[in-house]
Design a protein around this motif. Sequence first.
Motif, PDB file in Angstrom:
ATOM      1  N   ALA A  52       0.839  -1.197   0.000  1.00  0.00           N
ATOM      2  CA  ALA A  52       0.000   0.000   0.000  1.00  0.00           C
ATOM      3  C   ALA A  52       0.876   1.251   0.000  1.00  0.00           C
ATOM      4  O   ALA A  52       0.611   2.216  -0.740  1.00  0.00           O
ATOM      5  CB  ALA A  52      -0.939  -0.008   1.201  1.00  0.00           C
ATOM      6  N   THR A  53       1.924   1.227   0.799  1.00  0.00           N
ATOM      7  CA  THR A  53       2.850   2.360   0.854  1.00  0.00           C
ATOM      8  C   THR A  53       3.538   2.558  -0.493  1.00  0.00           C
ATOM      9  O   THR A  53       3.668   3.694  -0.979  1.00  0.00           O
ATOM     10  CB  THR A  53       3.894   2.140   1.966  1.00  0.00           C
ATOM     11  OG1 THR A  53       3.204   2.048   3.218  1.00  0.00           O
ATOM     12  CG2 THR A  53       4.897   3.277   2.025  1.00  0.00           C
ATOM     13  N   GLU A  54       3.960   1.458  -1.127  1.00  0.00           N
ATOM     14  CA  GLU A  54       4.618   1.556  -2.422  1.00  0.00           C
ATOM     15  C   GLU A  54       3.667   2.093  -3.492  1.00  0.00           C
ATOM     16  O   GLU A  54       4.082   2.860  -4.374  1.00  0.00           O
ATOM     17  CB  GLU A  54       5.199   0.203  -2.828  1.00  0.00           C
ATOM     18  CG  GLU A  54       6.397  -0.176  -1.970  1.00  0.00           C
ATOM     19  CD  GLU A  54       6.912  -1.577  -2.231  1.00  0.00           C
ATOM     20  OE1 GLU A  54       6.483  -2.216  -3.221  1.00  0.00           O
ATOM     21  OE2 GLU A  54       7.758  -2.046  -1.440  1.00  0.00           O
ATOM     22  N   MET A  55       2.399   1.732  -3.407  1.00  0.00           N
ATOM     23  CA  MET A  55       1.425   2.253  -4.364  1.00  0.00           C
ATOM     24  C   MET A  55       1.251   3.758  -4.172  1.00  0.00           C
ATOM     25  O   MET A  55       1.211   4.524  -5.140  1.00  0.00           O
ATOM     26  CB  MET A  55       0.087   1.510  -4.188  1.00  0.00           C
ATOM     27  CG  MET A  55      -0.944   1.845  -5.228  1.00  0.00           C
ATOM     28  SD  MET A  55      -1.820   3.332  -4.756  1.00  0.00           S
ATOM     29  CE  MET A  55      -2.797   3.570  -6.189  1.00  0.00           C
ATOM     30  N   VAL A  56       1.155   4.193  -2.926  1.00  0.00           N
ATOM     31  CA  VAL A  56       1.035   5.623  -2.635  1.00  0.00           C
ATOM     32  C   VAL A  56       2.261   6.374  -3.148  1.00  0.00           C
ATOM     33  O   VAL A  56       2.137   7.435  -3.772  1.00  0.00           O
ATOM     34  CB  VAL A  56       0.820   5.857  -1.120  1.00  0.00           C
ATOM     35  CG1 VAL A  56       0.956   7.327  -0.756  1.00  0.00           C
ATOM     36  CG2 VAL A  56      -0.546   5.321  -0.685  1.00  0.00           C
ATOM     37  N   MET A  57       3.433   5.814  -2.921  1.00  0.00           N
ATOM     38  CA  MET A  57       4.669   6.464  -3.378  1.00  0.00           C
ATOM     39  C   MET A  57       4.696   6.559  -4.911  1.00  0.00           C
ATOM     40  O   MET A  57       5.104   7.583  -5.461  1.00  0.00           O
ATOM     41  CB  MET A  57       5.887   5.690  -2.885  1.00  0.00           C
ATOM     42  CG  MET A  57       5.990   5.564  -1.384  1.00  0.00           C
ATOM     43  SD  MET A  57       6.566   7.025  -0.581  1.00  0.00           S
ATOM     44  CE  MET A  57       8.270   6.979  -1.031  1.00  0.00           C
ATOM     45  N   ALA A  58       4.245   5.512  -5.581  1.00  0.00           N
ATOM     46  CA  ALA A  58       4.207   5.539  -7.050  1.00  0.00           C
ATOM     47  C   ALA A  58       3.260   6.629  -7.539  1.00  0.00           C
ATOM     48  O   ALA A  58       3.567   7.349  -8.503  1.00  0.00           O
ATOM     49  CB  ALA A  58       3.787   4.175  -7.597  1.00  0.00           C
ATOM     50  N   ASP A  63       2.688  12.225  -9.771  1.00  0.00           N
ATOM     51  CA  ASP A  63       2.274  13.629  -9.687  1.00  0.00           C
ATOM     52  C   ASP A  63       3.429  14.577  -9.988  1.00  0.00           C
ATOM     53  O   ASP A  63       3.213  15.739 -10.315  1.00  0.00           O
ATOM     54  CB  ASP A  63       1.722  13.947  -8.289  1.00  0.00           C
ATOM     55  CG  ASP A  63       0.306  13.447  -8.087  1.00  0.00           C
ATOM     56  OD1 ASP A  63      -0.389  13.191  -9.085  1.00  0.00           O
ATOM     57  OD2 ASP A  63      -0.102  13.316  -6.915  1.00  0.00           O
ATOM     58  N   HIS A  64       4.656  14.074  -9.869  1.00  0.00           N
ATOM     59  CA  HIS A  64       5.839  14.899 -10.094  1.00  0.00           C
ATOM     60  C   HIS A  64       6.607  14.443 -11.336  1.00  0.00           C
ATOM     61  O   HIS A  64       7.836  14.508 -11.383  1.00  0.00           O
ATOM     62  CB  HIS A  64       6.745  14.867  -8.855  1.00  0.00           C
ATOM     63  CG  HIS A  64       6.126  15.519  -7.671  1.00  0.00           C
ATOM     64  ND1 HIS A  64       4.928  15.106  -7.111  1.00  0.00           N
ATOM     65  CD2 HIS A  64       6.516  16.581  -6.936  1.00  0.00           C
ATOM     66  CE1 HIS A  64       4.618  15.870  -6.087  1.00  0.00           C
ATOM     67  NE2 HIS A  64       5.572  16.779  -5.953  1.00  0.00           N
ATOM     68  N   GLY A  65       5.880  13.905 -12.301  1.00  0.00           N
ATOM     69  CA  GLY A  65       6.487  13.533 -13.570  1.00  0.00           C
ATOM     70  C   GLY A  65       6.978  12.102 -13.659  1.00  0.00           C
ATOM     71  O   GLY A  65       7.553  11.706 -14.662  1.00  0.00           O
ATOM     72  N   GLY A  66       6.750  11.313 -12.610  1.00  0.00           N
ATOM     73  CA  GLY A  66       7.179   9.919 -12.631  1.00  0.00           C
ATOM     74  C   GLY A  66       6.323   9.066 -13.548  1.00  0.00           C
ATOM     75  O   GLY A  66       5.297   9.505 -14.075  1.00  0.00           O
ATOM     76  N   SER A  69       2.872   4.136 -15.030  1.00  0.00           N
ATOM     77  CA  SER A  69       2.690   2.684 -15.110  1.00  0.00           C
ATOM     78  C   SER A  69       3.092   1.998 -13.807  1.00  0.00           C
ATOM     79  O   SER A  69       2.642   0.892 -13.523  1.00  0.00           O
ATOM     80  CB  SER A  69       3.456   2.088 -16.291  1.00  0.00           C
ATOM     81  OG  SER A  69       4.852   2.182 -16.081  1.00  0.00           O
ATOM     82  N   ARG A  70       3.933   2.640 -13.002  1.00  0.00           N
ATOM     83  CA  ARG A  70       4.301   2.077 -11.690  1.00  0.00           C
ATOM     84  C   ARG A  70       3.070   1.945 -10.796  1.00  0.00           C
ATOM     85  O   ARG A  70       3.011   1.040  -9.965  1.00  0.00           O
ATOM     86  CB  ARG A  70       5.345   2.961 -11.003  1.00  0.00           C
ATOM     87  CG  ARG A  70       6.741   2.740 -11.511  1.00  0.00           C
ATOM     88  CD  ARG A  70       7.814   3.385 -10.638  1.00  0.00           C
ATOM     89  NE  ARG A  70       7.679   3.012  -9.241  1.00  0.00           N
ATOM     90  CZ  ARG A  70       7.699   3.886  -8.219  1.00  0.00           C
ATOM     91  NH1 ARG A  70       7.847   5.175  -8.433  1.00  0.00           N
ATOM     92  NH2 ARG A  70       7.582   3.461  -6.981  1.00  0.00           N
ATOM     93  N   ILE A  71       2.104   2.848 -10.971  1.00  0.00           N
ATOM     94  CA  ILE A  71       0.877   2.772 -10.166  1.00  0.00           C
ATOM     95  C   ILE A  71       0.181   1.444 -10.431  1.00  0.00           C
ATOM     96  O   ILE A  71      -0.284   0.786  -9.498  1.00  0.00           O
ATOM     97  CB  ILE A  71      -0.065   3.957 -10.469  1.00  0.00           C
ATOM     98  CG1 ILE A  71       0.602   5.282 -10.084  1.00  0.00           C
ATOM     99  CG2 ILE A  71      -1.395   3.790  -9.739  1.00  0.00           C
ATOM    100  CD1 ILE A  71      -0.150   6.518 -10.563  1.00  0.00           C
ATOM    101  N   VAL A  72       0.127   1.041 -11.682  1.00  0.00           N
ATOM    102  CA  VAL A  72      -0.522  -0.222 -12.049  1.00  0.00           C
ATOM    103  C   VAL A  72       0.219  -1.395 -11.414  1.00  0.00           C
ATOM    104  O   VAL A  72      -0.403  -2.280 -10.803  1.00  0.00           O
ATOM    105  CB  VAL A  72      -0.601  -0.380 -13.581  1.00  0.00           C
ATOM    106  CG1 VAL A  72      -1.144  -1.759 -13.954  1.00  0.00           C
ATOM    107  CG2 VAL A  72      -1.474   0.713 -14.177  1.00  0.00           C
TER     108      VAL A  72
END
Length: 125
Positions: A52-58, A63-66, A69-72
């Motif tokens: 969950a933390t990793e999803m939030v970080m992704a 939001d800052h240009g990252g 696809s990491r969210i998926v």
Amino acid sequence: MKTMSSNDSLARLAAVIESRKPERGGDPAASYVARLLHKGPDAFLKKIGEEATEMVMAAKDADHGGDVSRIVGETADLWFHCMIALAHYGLAPADVLAELERREGTSGIEEKALRKLQQREGTGE
């Protein structure tokens, strides 16, 4: 975006997870799922928190240009570990989908208020 038959995909994954349970012959030395289930709730609940933390970080990175696809990928990891928890507690993805369908058409604000009211009244439904 890819279309999917979520119920079928989730049901297939749930069946694999179920088959890996140690009491069904899943080998903790050979199966990640069996290992987590063998270790007990603390192990897979910790993984849910991490994912969950990793999803939030992704999402924050996106939001800052990252890379969005990491969210998926992180959401897939989170869902996978949540499915291990569901299996441990004798539940299935269909139970979650049924709950989402029950909530369909209900305002999130109304749903939250109803849950708070039920908790105060001790009904917990």
